[in-house]
Design a protein around this motif. Structure first.
Motif, PDB file in Angstrom:
ATOM      1  N   UNK A 220       0.824  -1.204   0.000  1.00  0.00           N
ATOM      2  CA  UNK A 220       0.000   0.000   0.000  1.00  0.00           C
ATOM      3  C   UNK A 220       0.861   1.258   0.000  1.00  0.00           C
ATOM      4  N   UNK A 221       1.935   1.224   0.813  1.00  0.00           N
ATOM      5  CA  UNK A 221       2.842   2.370   0.830  1.00  0.00           C
ATOM      6  C   UNK A 221       3.418   2.632  -0.550  1.00  0.00           C
ATOM      7  N   UNK A 222       3.743   1.532  -1.222  1.00  0.00           N
ATOM      8  CA  UNK A 222       4.318   1.634  -2.550  1.00  0.00           C
ATOM      9  C   UNK A 222       3.340   2.320  -3.506  1.00  0.00           C
ATOM     10  N   UNK A 223       2.069   1.905  -3.426  1.00  0.00           N
ATOM     11  CA  UNK A 223       1.053   2.502  -4.292  1.00  0.00           C
ATOM     12  C   UNK A 223       0.914   3.981  -3.959  1.00  0.00           C
ATOM     13  N   UNK A 224       0.929   4.302  -2.661  1.00  0.00           N
ATOM     14  CA  UNK A 224       0.736   5.699  -2.260  1.00  0.00           C
ATOM     15  C   UNK A 224       1.917   6.556  -2.672  1.00  0.00           C
ATOM     16  N   UNK A 225       3.098   5.948  -2.780  1.00  0.00           N
ATOM     17  CA  UNK A 225       4.271   6.710  -3.225  1.00  0.00           C
ATOM     18  C   UNK A 225       4.328   6.782  -4.740  1.00  0.00           C
ATOM     19  N   UNK A 226       3.242   6.358  -5.381  1.00  0.00           N
ATOM     20  CA  UNK A 226       3.125   6.422  -6.844  1.00  0.00           C
ATOM     21  C   UNK A 226       4.140   5.542  -7.560  1.00  0.00           C
ATOM     22  N   UNK A 227       4.600   4.501  -6.885  1.00  0.00           N
ATOM     23  CA  UNK A 227       5.410   3.509  -7.584  1.00  0.00           C
ATOM     24  C   UNK A 227       4.436   2.499  -8.151  1.00  0.00           C
ATOM     25  N   UNK A 228       4.352   2.407  -9.446  1.00  0.00           N
ATOM     26  CA  UNK A 228       3.316   1.553 -10.032  1.00  0.00           C
ATOM     27  C   UNK A 228       3.664   0.090  -9.941  1.00  0.00           C
ATOM     28  N   UNK A 229       2.804  -0.686  -9.321  1.00  0.00           N
ATOM     29  CA  UNK A 229       3.084  -2.108  -9.239  1.00  0.00           C
ATOM     30  C   UNK A 229       2.940  -2.772 -10.601  1.00  0.00           C
ATOM     31  N   UNK A 230       3.865  -3.613 -10.921  1.00  0.00           N
ATOM     32  CA  UNK A 230       3.799  -4.374 -12.165  1.00  0.00           C
ATOM     33  C   UNK A 230       3.311  -5.776 -11.882  1.00  0.00           C
ATOM     34  N   UNK A 231       3.338  -6.634 -12.878  1.00  0.00           N
ATOM     35  CA  UNK A 231       2.831  -7.996 -12.696  1.00  0.00           C
ATOM     36  C   UNK A 231       3.521  -8.748 -11.562  1.00  0.00           C
ATOM     37  N   UNK A 232       4.813  -8.546 -11.426  1.00  0.00           N
ATOM     38  CA  UNK A 232       5.528  -9.290 -10.382  1.00  0.00           C
ATOM     39  C   UNK A 232       5.021  -8.902  -8.999  1.00  0.00           C
ATOM     40  N   UNK A 233       4.762  -7.615  -8.804  1.00  0.00           N
ATOM     41  CA  UNK A 233       4.285  -7.164  -7.503  1.00  0.00           C
ATOM     42  C   UNK A 233       2.971  -7.848  -7.150  1.00  0.00           C
ATOM     43  N   UNK A 234       2.087  -7.981  -8.134  1.00  0.00           N
ATOM     44  CA  UNK A 234       0.798  -8.616  -7.847  1.00  0.00           C
ATOM     45  C   UNK A 234       0.959 -10.093  -7.513  1.00  0.00           C
ATOM     46  N   UNK A 235       1.819 -10.758  -8.269  1.00  0.00           N
ATOM     47  CA  UNK A 235       1.952 -12.187  -7.958  1.00  0.00           C
ATOM     48  C   UNK A 235       2.635 -12.387  -6.617  1.00  0.00           C
ATOM     49  N   UNK A 236       3.328 -11.376  -6.110  1.00  0.00           N
ATOM     50  CA  UNK A 236       3.914 -11.524  -4.774  1.00  0.00           C
ATOM     51  C   UNK A 236       2.912 -11.218  -3.684  1.00  0.00           C
TER      52      UNK A 236
END
Length: 603
Positions: A220-236
């Motif tokens: 969530x912090x990552x999303x809020x810092x505007x770092x866009x999650x890619x496919x790998x982030x979701x599978x993790x």
DNA sequence: ACAAACTCGG
């Protein structure tokens, strides 16, 4: 580096299957202003999934082409042999050419060759740089050799390249895979610059170490810092929802995945199948599975395990057959899944067939998990002596946990004599096995053997062992509410009790008799009944019913096996309140509907 | 440089 067989077959970290969402730490209890929703809910219909438009739509990642390309385009990689030949005839070798071949070896799993090249590089004037080290570190993550990993970390610090983004991500990953997540954190927070991969490394690390709440919070912090999650982030991160059984978060992630255009990624789809089934929605899991273009052994296993968890053993077995028919070779995890499926519905003969086919047809060794599944199957089916023989003759070293399953079966089938024998086996291996102490206490209690029970309790106390509390939790309006057995601190406690008292009257009219045999304490029956009514699953179910619209399905998760009396009681409650109630305990789902349970009382 | 499935018991 010496590589022993044992290192290659390193043990997988043993993680709890269900984790309790700690009340104070769950981030969905953050103030609304800090709470950025991933997207709006998913809506289901017969054609599949529809997404409602969420408030942060513009922030969503656009389809990234490279991920989809990977599945469809076939790029023929050069074999490492050819790469090596090219490398050897190079007139002048520099750091870049060394890095290329080292990365090549590392990525193809040829670790010894990779490390040899690093040493060779050391004999020249060339010095390894951040790229070299980021290729080498994953080798030590694979071997879980934290000492070698730390040497490299030290070298990097001396060379002043330890804060490199590339190297930092490998380092985070290496510490995480070596079960040193605190070191991962230290490295991550010390990085001067972080890209999406560094974030992913720590998110994945948290998940690998069973720290699911932290993983979700960091995501969530990552999303809020505007770092866009890619496919790998979701599978993790999706597996974290699966373990915590937080359906609403999983659904939001699913929505995010579809919007990002990652819906066809096989890693993500498999994770979603697993997430939906672990969160109690086996139909959604099946829907995603059916929509996948290709199935590999992992996605097949996820859906088979899903059906097993929900007690649909026959469906699971036929899917296993279908998998074989489609030419996907089952691996050892797939066998764990199908054996589990057999065990949950009592398919003894089928299970033996699969168990034997592992060695005879598929050249797979029986591992502890398979023995455990068969032992569990025999025990549940009431073949206690056979199970005892089976475990005694196992070809791998038995652990306390395999015996524990049998002990539990002894308790279900009320065989105190064998239970005592089994308990001694357990205490010989692991004298501090809480589960065994608790089960034996329960058994003595239900047989009225208070003296033996007291003796055992004294033994426990001397060892300083304390019973872990049973707890259940339920999501209502995107908030998780936890209940601990006998804990009256929840603000809605009065209303819960009022509800339970009211429903109790009707239950007794319909023939409910409290089964107090499972109550551990030496107290009178009236008190026992009261204790049963404080059981966490009952509190959670009651809380769910009074706080949702009539007809809403109630989903409760419990950290340990559902209690026998609660199982009966919830059947009545489902009938009286006309609700579908789904209780997930530590090993399976119970779907209560109209007074009966999907497990058919076989559990 | 980061990614999916893993038995049983309390």
């Amino acid at each position: 580096m010496e590589v022993s067989n044992q290192m290659l077959h390193r043990p997988i970290f043993i993680l709890p299957r269900v984790s309790f969402v700690r009340r104070n730490e769950s981030f969905w209890e953050m103030p609304r202003s800090q709470c950025v929703p991933f997207c709006a809910e998913i809506v289901y219909d017969d054609d599949g999934f529809e997404i409602c438009v969420g408030e942060v739509f513009d922030e969503m990642p656009q389809r990234t082409s490279c991920d989809d390309l990977k599945d469809e385009t076939c790029i023929m990689p050069l074999g490492m042999d050819s790469v090596r030949k090219v490398f050897e005839v190079l007139p002048r070798k520099d750091v870049v050419s060394y890095n290329t071949i080292i990365a090549g070896y590392a990525q193809s799993g040829m670790y010894e060759d990779g490390l040899r090249m690093v040493r060779e590089m050391g004999t020249t004037d060339l010095k390894p740089d951040a790229f070299t080290l980021s290729s080498v570190l994953p080798i030590f993550s694979e071997y879980v050799d934290v000492i070698k990993g730390k040497e490299i970390h030290g070298y990097a610090i001396r060379k002043g390249i330890d804060s490199d983004v590339y190297f930092g991500s490998s380092l985070v990953d290496m510490y995480a895979k070596s079960a040193r997540i605190e070191d991962s954190e230290r490295v991550f927070f010390g990085l001067s610059r972080r890209d999406s991969i560094s974030w992913n490394s720590l998110v994945a690390g948290y998940v690998q170490n069973g720290r699911y709440n932290e993983a979700l919070r960091l995501f969530r912090q990552m999303v809020m810092k505007k770092v866009r999650p890619g496919p790998v982030a979701f599978s993790s991160v999706i597996p974290a929802c699966a373990h915590l059984a937080t359906l609403h978060l999983g659904k939001q992630l699913h929505g995010y995945v579809l919007r990002g255009g990652f819906g066809s990624n096989i890693f993500i789809s498999s994770a979603l199948v697993d997430m939906y089934s672990k969160c109690g929605n086996i139909n959604a899991a099946r829907k995603i599975f059916d929509r996948m273009n290709v199935h590999d052994e992992v996605s097949w296993t996820a859906i088979i395990m899903g059906y097993a968890l929900h007690g649909f053993g026959h469906e699971a077995v036929s899917l296993f057959e279908e998998m074989k028919q489609q030419g996907v070779k089952p691996n050892h995890v797939a066998f764990v899944a199908v054996l589990t499926a057999c065990s949950h519905v009592g398919l003894v003969d089928e299970a033996w067939g699969y168990f034997n086919s592992m060695t005879k047809v598929y050249c797979l060794n029986h591992e502890l998990e398979h023995y455990a599944a068969v032992a569990d199957l025999l025990g549940r089916a009431g073949k206690l002596e056979e199970a005892y023989e089976f475990i005694s003759k196992m070809r791998v070293e038995s652990t306390g946990s395999v015996w524990s399953t049998l002990l539990s079966s002894c308790s279900v089938h009320k065989n105190l004599e064998l239970a005592e024998k089994v308990a001694e086996k357990i205490f010989a291996i692991d004298s501090e096995n809480m589960g065994a102490y608790v089960l034996m206490c329960n058994m003595y209690a239900s047989n009225g053997r208070w003296k033996e029970m007291a003796k055992l309790r004294l033994r426990m106390r001397k060892k300083g062992l304390r019973k872990k509390p049973a707890c259940s939790w339920i999501e209502v309006k995107n908030k998780t509410h936890g209940f601990v057995s006998g804990d009256r601190s929840h603000p809605s406690m009065d209303r819960i009790n009022e509800f339970l008292d009211g429903v109790m009257e009707q239950m007794e009219k319909e023939g409910y008799v409290a089964d107090t045999s499972g109550v551990l304490h030496d107290v009178d029956d009236e008190h026992k009944r009261e204790l049963l009514f404080g059981h966490s699953e009952r509190l959670a179910v009651a809380f769910g019913i009074i706080n949702t619209e009539p007809g809403t399905t109630i989903r409760v998760t419990k950290n340990i096996r559902i209690c026998r009396d609660c199982h009966v009681a919830i059947k009545f409650i489902s009938k009286i309140t006309e609700r579908e109630i789904i209780v997930r305990d530590n090993s399976r789902f119970h779907h209560f509907n109209r007074g009966s349970c999907s497990c058919g009382d076989y559990w």
